[in-house]
Design a protein around this motif. Structure first.
Motif, PDB file in Angstrom:
ATOM      1  N   THR A   1       1.072  -1.241   0.125  1.00 51.21           N
ATOM      2  CA  THR A   1      -0.115   0.167   0.082  1.00 51.21           C
ATOM      3  C   THR A   1       0.856   1.346  -0.101  1.00 51.21           C
ATOM      4  O   THR A   1       0.613   2.212  -0.614  1.00 51.21           O
TER       5      THR A   1
ATOM      6  N   HIS B   1       0.920   4.117  -2.726  1.00 49.01           N
ATOM      7  CA  HIS B   1       0.628   5.572  -2.681  1.00 49.01           C
ATOM      8  C   HIS B   1       1.770   6.528  -2.869  1.00 49.01           C
ATOM      9  O   HIS B   1       1.283   7.530  -3.323  1.00 49.01           O
TER      10      HIS B   1
ATOM     11  N   VAL C   1      -8.457  -0.754  -2.430  1.00 49.31           N
ATOM     12  CA  VAL C   1      -9.743   0.010  -2.034  1.00 49.31           C
ATOM     13  C   VAL C   1     -10.009   0.767  -2.910  1.00 49.31           C
ATOM     14  O   VAL C   1      -9.495   1.732  -3.432  1.00 49.31           O
TER      15      VAL C   1
ATOM     16  N   SER D   1     -12.775   3.660  -4.772  1.00 45.61           N
ATOM     17  CA  SER D   1     -13.626   4.609  -4.287  1.00 45.61           C
ATOM     18  C   SER D   1     -14.960   4.108  -4.322  1.00 45.61           C
ATOM     19  O   SER D   1     -15.442   3.418  -5.192  1.00 45.61           O
TER      20      SER D   1
ATOM     21  N   TRP E   1     -12.556  10.698  -0.529  1.00 42.74           N
ATOM     22  CA  TRP E   1     -12.069   9.419  -0.745  1.00 42.74           C
ATOM     23  C   TRP E   1     -10.488   9.243  -0.706  1.00 42.74           C
ATOM     24  O   TRP E   1      -9.833   8.693   0.192  1.00 42.74           O
TER      25      TRP E   1
ATOM     26  N   GLN F   1      -7.810   8.135   2.365  1.00 43.68           N
ATOM     27  CA  GLN F   1      -6.778   7.208   2.306  1.00 43.68           C
ATOM     28  C   GLN F   1      -5.364   7.450   2.492  1.00 43.68           C
ATOM     29  O   GLN F   1      -4.583   7.175   3.120  1.00 43.68           O
TER      30      GLN F   1
ATOM     31  N   PRO G   1     -10.516   0.323   4.428  1.00 41.96           N
ATOM     32  CA  PRO G   1      -9.340  -0.274   4.102  1.00 41.96           C
ATOM     33  C   PRO G   1      -8.682  -1.631   4.265  1.00 41.96           C
ATOM     34  O   PRO G   1      -9.435  -2.100   5.237  1.00 41.96           O
TER      35      PRO G   1
END
Length: 341
Positions: free
Chosen positions: A96, A100, A150, A152, A191, A195, A248
């Motif tokens: 993740t 990101h 994850v 939206s 959203w 996150q 998440p």
């Protein structure tokens, strides 16, 4: 030739190179630590790809600094990471994180391209943008295959085009009637900011539990509380429009308290996340058409800015904050010429 690879570097080009070096040297330390503990082959492949990009970028940047006769930043080295530390992050967290940070990279490289005139630098940053996009694509594919990506929220939309006919559409507050539901653009930004705050909250908690400094621990815990607060505000806004906030995947951290990264690196990382968060809030405020959302983003941006400023003060006090390349003060030079004292 305006795009010559030998043209003198401009201020924006120097700033881009300096920022790139700091970011990549930090990423090399963080990703190198991740690789010490990842066993899942698919996740390891993505993290390794990201690590290799940082290593290759640093080598290229060193050459550019040397050829441009510029001082190379110190950045972050092996002294800023404990590769022998026990596992601090789960493998899903590592995946993740890479996903990101690839999004942060795409935004950064697009900005660097727009600030560069020299042909070699434009080519370098365009390649970096493509690499970041590829990293996002690969990390997303792995996350989807493992059921931890994850998405939206799904929303029902009108089947025909509509135009705003009333100024009330822009208002988020009304004593006489219920405020309108969120549109797709506003929902997407809420959203995204949930996150990013989740990632910030987890990192701040991990940094707090592994720092050996009480002052740094308190700073990180404050950052964790800010992220948690912002997540609640954004989630509540979605729920008010009967939209389920994102659920998440488990991006947990372990119970390790062994110092994994230097306090200098952890503080820099939080400033990077704060800068990205402020940018996200500004973009969301401009895109949102409900006044209450705009007000929320503006006031929360101030809170993030104050948090970042207090972090900068800590880094200055500890002598961790490298000064960006600056110009000579010509007026001061002229004065010193005749008045050395």
């Amino acid at each position: 030739m305006s795009g010559s690879t030998t043209a003198k570097l401009t201020a924006s080009e120097i700033a881009s190179l300096w920022t790139s070096y700091l970011n990549d040297s930090m990423a090399k330390c963080v990703l190198g630590q991740f690789l010490q503990h990842i066993e899942d082959e698919a996740i390891r492949s993505v993290v390794q790809f990201s690590y290799d990009l940082s290593v290759n970028h640093l080598e290229r940047l060193k050459v550019i600094f040397h050829e441009g006769d510029l001082p190379q930043p110190i950045g972050f080295t092996e002294e800023d990471v404990n590769l022998g530390a026990s596992r601090l992050f789960t493998e899903i967290f590592c995946l993740t994180y890479v996903c990101h940070m690839s999004k942060v990279g795409m935004l950064a490289y697009s900005g660097f391209v727009s600030m560069s005139a020299r042909e070699d630098l434009r080519e370098y940053y365009i390649a970096g943008l493509i690499e970041s996009a590829k990293l996002y694509n690969e990390s997303t594919e792995v996350a989807l295959s493992k059921g931890v990506f994850v998405r939206s929220p799904f929303v029902e939309v009108a089947k025909h085009i509509e135009f705003i006919e009333d100024k009330g559409y822009m208002s988020g507050y009304s004593l006489l009637k219920k405020q309108r539901t969120l549109n797709a653009v506003e929902t997407s930004h809420l959203w995204i900011n949930i996150q990013t705050n989740l990632m910030g909250m987890k990192l701040a908690l991990a940094f707090a539990q592994t720092s050996t400094s009480k002052n740094i621990q308190n700073y990180m815990l404050k950052g964790k509380d800010i992220s948690k607060k912002h997540m609640k505000i954004f989630s509540s806004t979605l729920l008010d429009s009967n939209i389920q906030p994102p659920m998440p995947a488990d991006i947990s951290i372990t119970n390790s308290t062994t110092q994994t990264f230097s306090d200098k690196l952890m503080m820099f990382h939080m400033t990077l996340l704060s800068a990205a968060g402020t940018g996200n809030y500004s973009t969301a405020a401009v895109a949102s058409q409900r006044s209450d959302l705009v007000i929320n983003y503006e006031r929360l941006s101030v809170e993030v800015a104050q948090f970042a400023a207090s972090g900068a003060n800590i880094m200055i006090k500890e002598k961790w904050l490298e000064q960006p390349p600056g110009m000579y003060d010509k007026e001061k030079m002229a004065q010193l010429k005749y008045d050395p004292e």
